[in-house]
Motif scaffolding. Structure first.
Motif, PDB file in Angstrom:
ATOM      1  N   LEU A   1     -53.339 -23.460   5.878  1.00  0.00           N
ATOM      2  CA  LEU A   1     -54.212 -24.263   6.711  1.00  0.00           C
ATOM      3  C   LEU A   1     -53.399 -24.779   7.887  1.00  0.00           C
ATOM      4  CD1 LEU A   1     -56.758 -25.923   7.392  1.00  0.00           C
ATOM      5  CD2 LEU A   1     -55.896 -27.696   5.842  1.00  0.00           C
ATOM      6  N   THR A   2     -53.924 -24.562   9.091  1.00  0.00           N
ATOM      7  CA  THR A   2     -53.265 -25.050  10.294  1.00  0.00           C
ATOM      8  C   THR A   2     -54.088 -26.163  10.918  1.00  0.00           C
ATOM      9  OG1 THR A   2     -52.315 -22.851  10.729  1.00  0.00           O
ATOM     10  CG2 THR A   2     -52.337 -24.424  12.557  1.00  0.00           C
ATOM     11  N   LEU A   3     -53.454 -27.318  11.082  1.00  0.00           N
ATOM     12  CA  LEU A   3     -54.071 -28.425  11.802  1.00  0.00           C
ATOM     13  C   LEU A   3     -53.788 -28.229  13.279  1.00  0.00           C
ATOM     14  CD1 LEU A   3     -52.967 -31.468   9.580  1.00  0.00           C
ATOM     15  CD2 LEU A   3     -55.024 -30.047   9.361  1.00  0.00           C
TER      16      LEU A   3
ATOM     17  N   VAL B   1     -47.382 -20.905  -3.700  1.00  0.00           N
ATOM     18  CA  VAL B   1     -47.052 -21.671  -2.499  1.00  0.00           C
ATOM     19  C   VAL B   1     -48.274 -21.789  -1.598  1.00  0.00           C
ATOM     20  CG1 VAL B   1     -45.663 -21.716  -0.376  1.00  0.00           C
ATOM     21  CG2 VAL B   1     -44.622 -21.021  -2.547  1.00  0.00           C
ATOM     22  N   ARG B   2     -48.525 -22.994  -1.152  1.00  0.00           N
ATOM     23  CA  ARG B   2     -49.524 -23.234  -0.120  1.00  0.00           C
ATOM     24  C   ARG B   2     -48.816 -23.814   1.095  1.00  0.00           C
ATOM     25  NH1 ARG B   2     -52.955 -22.809  -4.305  1.00  0.00           N
ATOM     26  NH2 ARG B   2     -55.152 -22.362  -3.838  1.00  0.00           N
ATOM     27  N   VAL B   3     -49.391 -23.565   2.265  1.00  0.00           N
ATOM     28  CA  VAL B   3     -48.732 -23.974   3.508  1.00  0.00           C
ATOM     29  C   VAL B   3     -49.700 -24.779   4.364  1.00  0.00           C
ATOM     30  CG1 VAL B   3     -47.564 -23.207   5.603  1.00  0.00           C
ATOM     31  CG2 VAL B   3     -47.250 -21.930   3.467  1.00  0.00           C
ATOM     32  N   LEU B   4     -49.233 -25.915   4.827  1.00  0.00           N
ATOM     33  CA  LEU B   4     -49.953 -26.741   5.795  1.00  0.00           C
ATOM     34  C   LEU B   4     -49.130 -26.758   7.069  1.00  0.00           C
ATOM     35  CD1 LEU B   4     -52.236 -28.792   6.466  1.00  0.00           C
ATOM     36  CD2 LEU B   4     -50.683 -30.583   5.639  1.00  0.00           C
ATOM     37  N   ALA B   5     -49.696 -26.224   8.149  1.00  0.00           N
ATOM     38  CA  ALA B   5     -48.985 -26.157   9.422  1.00  0.00           C
ATOM     39  C   ALA B   5     -49.655 -27.072  10.432  1.00  0.00           C
ATOM     40  CB  ALA B   5     -48.961 -24.719   9.944  1.00  0.00           C
ATOM     41  N   THR B   6     -48.857 -27.628  11.351  1.00  0.00           N
ATOM     42  CA  THR B   6     -49.414 -28.345  12.493  1.00  0.00           C
ATOM     43  C   THR B   6     -48.975 -27.630  13.756  1.00  0.00           C
ATOM     44  OG1 THR B   6     -47.572 -29.877  12.931  1.00  0.00           O
ATOM     45  CG2 THR B   6     -49.138 -30.495  11.197  1.00  0.00           C
ATOM     46  N   SER B   7     -49.914 -27.464  14.676  1.00  0.00           N
ATOM     47  CA  SER B   7     -49.605 -26.691  15.878  1.00  0.00           C
ATOM     48  C   SER B   7     -50.685 -26.915  16.927  1.00  0.00           C
ATOM     49  CB  SER B   7     -49.534 -25.191  15.527  1.00  0.00           C
ATOM     50  OG  SER B   7     -49.338 -24.407  16.689  1.00  0.00           O
ATOM     51  N   ARG B   8     -50.315 -26.792  18.193  1.00  0.00           N
ATOM     52  CA  ARG B   8     -51.333 -26.815  19.244  1.00  0.00           C
ATOM     53  C   ARG B   8     -52.220 -25.584  19.140  1.00  0.00           C
ATOM     54  NH1 ARG B   8     -48.654 -29.924  23.254  1.00  0.00           N
ATOM     55  NH2 ARG B   8     -47.361 -31.376  22.065  1.00  0.00           N
TER      56      ARG B   8
END
Length: 337
Positions: free
Chosen positions: A44-46, A146-153
């Motif tokens: 999931l990318t915020l 593994v789950r991934v939480l990303a933050t990005s423009r």
């Protein structure tokens, strides 16, 4: 000799996350949606504008999800990384992996993660997107726990990636101010300003006497948390009325963020410059100052006219018309879409 692990995630179940020193305002809808999306997807990318609060949301989420991941929740901050080739090294450093076998760092990280059940939070991916996408392409197929939480423009553009746009905080439009009768707590932008202002001016509260100025200030700043917090800091040297009057030169005014913050979070201009530099095409992707006379000075526009309040520039996002209130929009991404 070989691979050693020298880090642990401690009693809180999280590692690498800063301890929150200020109160967390609202974001209940986003927190609930992030939990839901991470239950159905593994990446999931915020996304959202500079200073909209993506990292803060990720930090709060880490605290709430730590019990769901036996092997912890780990934050990898990429903000100061200049070379995408170092992304796997940054992950290895946070996880405490020390390898003296001479193998590829990415392979060592993937092998370590293969049997783990953890949440990996990649913060500030926008300037190393390709490297982060490659990392996901290596980890997700081989480390099922593994789950991934990303933050990005911007999105990573990886198959199976879910996207959640973090919007500015809700603020009443000026017509609502004229009508009156609304509850301050119904608008998180007002609540945030009052909370941060109270740390600068002890005893500060939103009252009938200053409500108009607070609403106008938050409205002019389009509910952007970074801008609101920087404005509150200026109460050390300006009255609330002076702040509102001087917002025409908000780049010069909104400075003085915390010395421990990233350089681009200490002033509003620095945040805008970072977005502009990342665009690569001379258009500020993320937050951008919209210098158009027909915007009524409402100011901080995202993706061109994204955050304008004027009727001409309202646009549909994720099936919703956004006009002055925070919204949560989520979608699933595929290659090239």
């Amino acid at each position: 000799m070989g691979v050693k692990v020298v880090a642990s995630f401690g009693a809180r179940g999280v590692a690498g996350f800063p301890v929150e020193t200020t109160s967390f305002v609202d974001r209940r809808a986003e927190l609930a949606e992030v939990r839901r999306l991470l239950s159905v997807g593994r990446l999931l990318t915020l996304t959202g504008a500079a200073g909209v609060g993506k990292t803060r949301l990720a930090v709060r989420l880490a605290e709430r999800l730590s019990r769901a991941f036996p092997d912890g929740v780990w934050l990898v901050s990429l903000a100061t990384l200049q070379d995408g080739a170092l992304v796997p090294h940054a992950v290895a450093d946070v996880l405490g992996i020390r390898d003296d076998t001479g193998g590829e760092v990415l392979d060592v990280v993937v092998e370590y993660l293969r049997e783990r059940r953890l949440l990996l939070a990649l913060d500030n991916c926008e300037h190393v997107l390709d490297a982060c996408a490659a990392l996901m392409g290596a980890i997700l197929p081989r480390a099922a726990g593994v789950r991934v939480l990303a933050t990005s423009r911007h999105r990573l553009n990886v198959i199976g990636e879910y996207l959640l746009e973090v919007s500015p905080l809700g603020v009443p439009v000026l017509e609502e101010l004229a009508r009156g009768g609304f509850a301050v707590k119904a608008f998180p932008a007002l609540e945030l300003f009052a909370d941060r202002a109270a740390t600068v001016v002890p005893g500060f509260k939103t009252t009938a006497g200053n409500l108009g100025h607070v609403v106008r200030l938050c409205h002019r700043l389009d509910g952007l948390p970074l801008a609101i917090e920087l404005a509150a800091v200026r109460l050390r040297s300006h009255s609330l009325e002076q702040l509102v009057e001087r917002l025409d030169d908000r780049y010069r005014l909104l400075t003085g963020g915390e010395p421990t913050a990233l350089p681009r979070h200490r002033t509003l201009r620095a945040a805008m410059d970072w977005s502009y530099e990342l665009s690569g095409v001379g258009v500020a992707v993320g937050v951008r100052r919209q210098l158009r006379p027909d915007c009524g000075g409402s100011g901080l526009c995202r993706g061109g006219h994204r955050a304008c309040r004027c009727s001409r520039h309202r646009r549909r996002v994720g099936g919703q018309v956004r006009s002055g209130s925070a919204s949560v929009t989520a979608r699933r991404s595929g290659i090239g879409c």
